[in-house]
Design an enzyme around this catalytic site. Structure first.
Site, mmCIF file in Angstrom:
data_model
loop_
_atom_site.group_PDB
_atom_site.id
_atom_site.type_symbol
_atom_site.label_atom_id
_atom_site.label_comp_id
_atom_site.label_asym_id
_atom_site.label_seq_id
_atom_site.Cartn_x
_atom_site.Cartn_y
_atom_site.Cartn_z
ATOM 1 C CG ASP A 158 -1.505 1.286 1.048
ATOM 2 O OD1 ASP A 158 -1.977 1.634 0.700
ATOM 3 O OD2 ASP A 158 -0.981 1.727 2.211
ATOM 4 C CB SER A 189 -1.688 3.171 -4.418
ATOM 5 O OG SER A 189 -2.106 4.429 -3.470
ATOM 6 C CG ASN A 190 -7.949 3.606 -2.342
ATOM 7 O OD1 ASN A 190 -7.855 2.451 -2.734
ATOM 8 N ND2 ASN A 190 -7.881 3.688 -0.913
#
Length: 220
Positions: free
Chosen positions: A9, A116-117
Site C-alpha cells: 500500500d 494504492s487508492n
C-alpha cells in the site's frame, strides 16, 4: 522466509500522509494534528462511500474535498494554506526505512509493486519524489477498475497483472481495514502497525504484525 512478490500500500505504509500538514505546521498552528487527522479520515470515508454508491471520483478529487471539509471543521487553520497543503501532498515524505528495505528486497530477486487508492498521477509523483522509481516493478492504481479498496477487484489487479495465485503475494499495509480486505482476497498479509493501534477485524487476521517494514528483511 522471503517471498517472490511483495506488494505495498502507498499512503500510510510507504508515504507519511501527515507529512503535508507537518511541513506547514508553524503556519497552521496548534490544531495542525487535528486538521491532518480529519483530512485523512474524510479522504478514506469518501472512497468507501463512493465505492458503495458506484459513483467513482479519483483519489485526488477526494483528497481536495477532504481537505476542504477539514479546513471548515478546524476554523483555527488558515484556509489560505489550502494550495500549499495540496501541493505538499504530491511530495509526501516516505518513512525512513522504506528506501533501504525496498532496495534489499529487490536485490534478493523479489518483484515489488504498489497497489494504492491513489490516482496514477499522484503515485507517480510520490514515487519519483522519494526516488523509489528504480526499485518498483509496477504501480497499480484503483483508477483501472474505478473502485476503491477493499473491493476485491482492486486486489485482483495484482493477481491478474502478475499471473499469480493470491497466496504467492505478500501484501503490506499500515491500514488494518486494507489488510482485512487483502486477507479475505487470499493474499498473505503483513500489517505494518506503525502507531501501535489495537487489533480489529479479528476474523481476517494478518499473517504477521510489524512496527515497520524493516521486519521484512528478517524473513517477515
Amino acid at each position: 522466509m522471503h517471498h517472490a512478490a511483495y506488494v505495498f500500500d502507498a499512503y500510510g505504509t510507504l508515504f507519511d500522509v501527515h507529512a503535508a500538514v507537518r511541513r506547514h505546521a508553524d503556519q497552521i498552528g496548534p490544531d495542525g494534528q487535528l486538521l491532518s487527522e480529519i483530512w485523512r479520515a474524510k479522504q478514506l470515508e469518501y472512497s468507501w462511500v463512493r465505492t458503495l454508491m458506484g459513483a467513482y471520483a479519483d483519489f485526488w478529487q477526494l483528497t481536495e474535498q477532504a481537505l476542504d471539509f477539514a479546513l471548515r471543521k478546524v476554523p483555527s487553520a488558515d484556509k489560505g494554506l489550502r494550495a500549499k497543503l495540496l501541493d505538499a501532498y504530491w511530495r509526501l515524505d516516505c518513512y525512513p526505512e522504506v528506501p533501504a528495505v525496498l532496495k534489499a528486497l529487490k536485490a534478493s530477486g523479489a518483484r515489488l509493486a504498489i497497489l494504492s487508492n491513489g490516482s496514477p498521477e499522484m503515485l507517480e509523483a510520490a514515487v519519483k519524489s522519494a526516488a523509489l522509481d528504480q526499485v518498483l516493478d509496477d504501480i497499480y492504481s484503483v483508477d483501472a477498475v474505478r473502485r476503491f479498496k477493499t473491493d476485491p477487484s482492486v486486489y485482483d489487479l495484482i493477481t491478474t497483472g502478475w499471473r499469480l495465485y493470491p497466496g504467492a503475494v505478500s501484501f503490506q499495509s499500515s491500514n488494518r481495514w486494507d489488510v482485512a480486505g487483502a486477507t479475505k482476497f487470499g493474499f498473505r498479509t503483513v500489517w505494518i502497525n506503525r502507531s501501535n493501534q489495537p487489533e480489529e477485524y479479528r476474523d481476517f487476521p494478518p499473517a504477521l504484525i510489524l512496527p515497520s517494514l524493516e521486519g521484512l528483511l528478517a524473513g517477515g
